[in-house]
Motif scaffolding. Structure first.
Motif, PDB file in Angstrom:
ATOM      1  N   GLY A   1     -10.705   2.833   1.369  1.00 47.01           N
ATOM      2  CA  GLY A   1     -10.998   3.509   1.754  1.00 47.01           C
ATOM      3  C   GLY A   1     -10.134   4.724   1.483  1.00 47.01           C
ATOM      4  O   GLY A   1     -10.447   6.089   1.613  1.00 47.01           O
ATOM      5  N   ARG A   2      -8.915   3.870   1.341  1.00 52.08           N
ATOM      6  CA  ARG A   2      -7.918   5.578   1.965  1.00 52.08           C
ATOM      7  C   ARG A   2      -6.774   5.740   0.539  1.00 52.08           C
ATOM      8  O   ARG A   2      -7.113   5.772  -0.668  1.00 52.08           O
ATOM      9  N   TRP A   3      -6.434   6.979   1.318  1.00 52.87           N
ATOM     10  CA  TRP A   3      -5.921   8.361  -0.060  1.00 52.87           C
ATOM     11  C   TRP A   3      -4.823   7.137  -0.401  1.00 52.87           C
ATOM     12  O   TRP A   3      -3.572   7.660   0.496  1.00 52.87           O
ATOM     13  N   PHE A   4      -3.792   7.612  -1.957  1.00 47.34           N
ATOM     14  CA  PHE A   4      -2.704   7.888  -2.090  1.00 47.34           C
ATOM     15  C   PHE A   4      -2.054   7.664  -2.560  1.00 47.34           C
ATOM     16  O   PHE A   4      -2.826   8.696  -4.317  1.00 47.34           O
ATOM     17  N   ALA A   5      -0.769   8.636  -3.596  1.00 38.68           N
ATOM     18  CA  ALA A   5      -0.512   8.987  -4.734  1.00 38.68           C
ATOM     19  C   ALA A   5       0.005   7.502  -5.538  1.00 38.68           C
ATOM     20  O   ALA A   5       0.949   7.061  -5.412  1.00 38.68           O
TER      21      ALA A   5
ATOM     22  N   PRO B   1      -1.458  -1.018  -7.865  1.00 39.60           N
ATOM     23  CA  PRO B   1      -1.660  -0.825  -7.041  1.00 39.60           C
ATOM     24  C   PRO B   1      -1.426  -0.420  -5.651  1.00 39.60           C
ATOM     25  O   PRO B   1      -0.932   0.517  -5.094  1.00 39.60           O
ATOM     26  N   CYS B   2      -2.161  -0.490  -4.746  1.00 38.74           N
ATOM     27  CA  CYS B   2      -3.279   0.078  -3.213  1.00 38.74           C
ATOM     28  C   CYS B   2      -1.764  -0.264  -2.753  1.00 38.74           C
ATOM     29  O   CYS B   2      -1.190  -1.372  -2.155  1.00 38.74           O
ATOM     30  N   PRO B   3      -1.431   0.789  -2.064  1.00 37.34           N
ATOM     31  CA  PRO B   3      -0.137   0.391  -1.106  1.00 37.34           C
ATOM     32  C   PRO B   3      -0.119  -0.212  -0.109  1.00 37.34           C
ATOM     33  O   PRO B   3       0.339  -0.310   2.044  1.00 37.34           O
ATOM     34  N   PHE B   4      -1.690  -0.223   0.281  1.00 34.27           N
ATOM     35  CA  PHE B   4      -2.376  -0.835   1.553  1.00 34.27           C
ATOM     36  C   PHE B   4      -3.132  -2.565   1.230  1.00 34.27           C
ATOM     37  O   PHE B   4      -3.029  -3.204   2.402  1.00 34.27           O
ATOM     38  N   CYS B   5      -3.501  -2.232   0.001  1.00 32.29           N
ATOM     39  CA  CYS B   5      -4.263  -3.563  -0.051  1.00 32.29           C
ATOM     40  C   CYS B   5      -3.710  -4.361  -1.497  1.00 32.29           C
ATOM     41  O   CYS B   5      -3.801  -5.617  -1.037  1.00 32.29           O
TER      42      CYS B   5
END
Ligand SMILES: [Zn+2]
Length: 83
Positions: free
Chosen positions: A62-66, A5-9
């Motif tokens: 292209g974003r970072w997440f935990a 689960p990408c928090p943005f996409c």
């Protein structure tokens, strides 16, 4: 293939992401000792079970997440933006 689960996409195939390490490791100050720097670079807990990891969505935003993930079962328990 597992979905992450990408928090943005939103949910995407695991192959779109790249693992970047333990999210709990803090970079030491610039004037740290060689021993502290070596500890930061090479020593990891590598514990079994619940983990909070850094990931980047290389095949998407292209974003970072935990990512909260169990290292034994690979069950994903959520994600959150960082920074
Ligand atoms: Zn994304």
């Amino acid at each position: 293939m597992q979905q992450f689960p990408c928090p943005f996409c939103g949910p995407r195939a695991e192959g779109e992401f790249r693992y970047a390490g333990d999210a709990g490791v803090k970079r030491p100050a610039r004037d740290c000792s060689d021993q502290e720097w070596a500890q930061y670079l090479y020593m990891r807990r590598n514990a079994k079970g619940a983990a909070r990891e850094l990931w980047i969505h290389t095949g998407g935003c292209g974003r970072w997440f935990a990512l909260a993930r169990d290292t034994v079962t690979h069950v994903v328990n959520g994600s959150e933006p960082i920074g």
